[in-house]
Design an enzyme around this catalytic site. Structure first.
Site, PDB file in Angstrom:
ATOM      1  N   CYS A   9       6.113  -0.548  10.538  1.00  0.00           N
ATOM      2  CA  CYS A   9       7.439  -0.694   9.938  1.00  0.00           C
ATOM      3  C   CYS A   9       8.203   0.603  10.206  1.00  0.00           C
ATOM      4  CB  CYS A   9       7.349  -1.038   8.447  1.00  0.00           C
ATOM      5  SG  CYS A   9       6.721   0.273   7.378  1.00  0.00           S
ATOM      6  N   ASN A  12       6.358   3.679   7.340  1.00  0.00           N
ATOM      7  CA  ASN A  12       4.931   3.513   7.046  1.00  0.00           C
ATOM      8  C   ASN A  12       4.595   3.843   5.595  1.00  0.00           C
ATOM      9  OD1 ASN A  12       1.782   4.921   8.135  1.00  0.00           O
ATOM     10  ND2 ASN A  12       2.236   2.762   7.881  1.00  0.00           N
ATOM     11  N   CYS A  14       5.947   1.316   3.001  1.00  0.00           N
ATOM     12  CA  CYS A  14       6.140   0.070   2.241  1.00  0.00           C
ATOM     13  C   CYS A  14       5.465  -1.123   2.924  1.00  0.00           C
ATOM     14  CB  CYS A  14       7.628  -0.230   2.046  1.00  0.00           C
ATOM     15  SG  CYS A  14       8.539   0.977   1.086  1.00  0.00           S
ATOM     16  N   ARG A  15       6.165  -1.695   3.900  1.00  0.00           N
ATOM     17  CA  ARG A  15       5.714  -2.949   4.507  1.00  0.00           C
ATOM     18  C   ARG A  15       4.426  -2.822   5.308  1.00  0.00           C
ATOM     19  NH1 ARG A  15      11.374  -4.282   7.244  1.00  0.00           N
ATOM     20  NH2 ARG A  15      11.413  -2.014   7.226  1.00  0.00           N
ATOM     21  N   SER A  16       4.346  -1.854   6.214  1.00  0.00           N
ATOM     22  CA  SER A  16       3.148  -1.788   7.060  1.00  0.00           C
ATOM     23  C   SER A  16       1.884  -1.408   6.289  1.00  0.00           C
ATOM     24  CB  SER A  16       3.371  -0.881   8.276  1.00  0.00           C
ATOM     25  OG  SER A  16       3.716   0.430   7.916  1.00  0.00           O
ATOM     26  N   ASP A 127      13.032  -5.037   4.157  1.00  0.00           N
ATOM     27  CA  ASP A 127      12.588  -3.745   3.660  1.00  0.00           C
ATOM     28  C   ASP A 127      12.845  -3.680   2.150  1.00  0.00           C
ATOM     29  OD1 ASP A 127      11.960  -1.108   3.166  1.00  0.00           O
ATOM     30  OD2 ASP A 127      13.277  -0.298   4.728  1.00  0.00           O
TER      31      ASP A 127
END
Length: 163
Positions: A9, A12, A14-16, A127
């Site tokens: 993401c 690095n 939140c999402r990933s 996001d």
């Protein structure tokens, strides 16, 4: 032979890391943890060395996933050792494909939600950083749903490598 997957993401945090944690749990539950290595990174280095966003860690723990992470930036040299690079949105997909040293490496980059047949044309995981906890819960739900199809695809790739 180890199959290597890296989720990417922006920062690095939140999402990933959420995708990494969920997919690592799926891999372990499937009995593939000795065959599949799971990692994550960001397209930018703003948060290098920092832990995941506390809201991401809370959502992960509340859902039974492991938390604990140190952010890092994706390095183009990693393409050589990775089998699959999973982007969390179309901006990451474009950035990663531009970073890829070869067309073969660019072809390793896929959108996570492309593994969710119900996603339709909306393949971005939004996001959640600038929102509230609900955005992190929505992100986790999208990641969990897509991880089912991703695991099936990785199994197919592993079977192809073994043949």
């Amino acid at each position: 032979m180890t199959y290597r997957v890296c989720f990417v993401c922006t920062g690095n945090i939140c999402r990933s890391p959420m995708a990494e944690s969920v997919f690592r749990a799926r891999v372990a539950a499937a009995g593939l943890d000795g065959l599949v290595e799971v990692d994550s990174a960001g397209t930018d280095g703003w948060h290098e060395g920092e832990g995941a966003d506390p809201r991401a860690e809370t959502v992960l723990r509340e859902s039974g996933y492991a938390a604990g992470h140190a952010a890092r930036r994706f390095d183009p040299s990693w393409f050589a050792r990775l089998d699959l690079v999973v982007a969390l949105d179309s901006g990451h997909l474009r950035s990663l494909r531009r970073l890829a040293p070869t067309k073969r490496d660019a072809d390793k980059v896929r959108l996570l939600r492309s593994y969710d047949p119900a996603a339709g044309d909306d393949l971005d995981v939004p996001d959640p950083y600038y929102g509230d906890a609900g955005g992190f819960e929505e992100c986790l739900e999208m990641v969990e749903t897509a991880s089912t199809g991703l695991l099936a695809a990785v199994r197919t790739d592993l079977e192809g490598q073994a043949a």
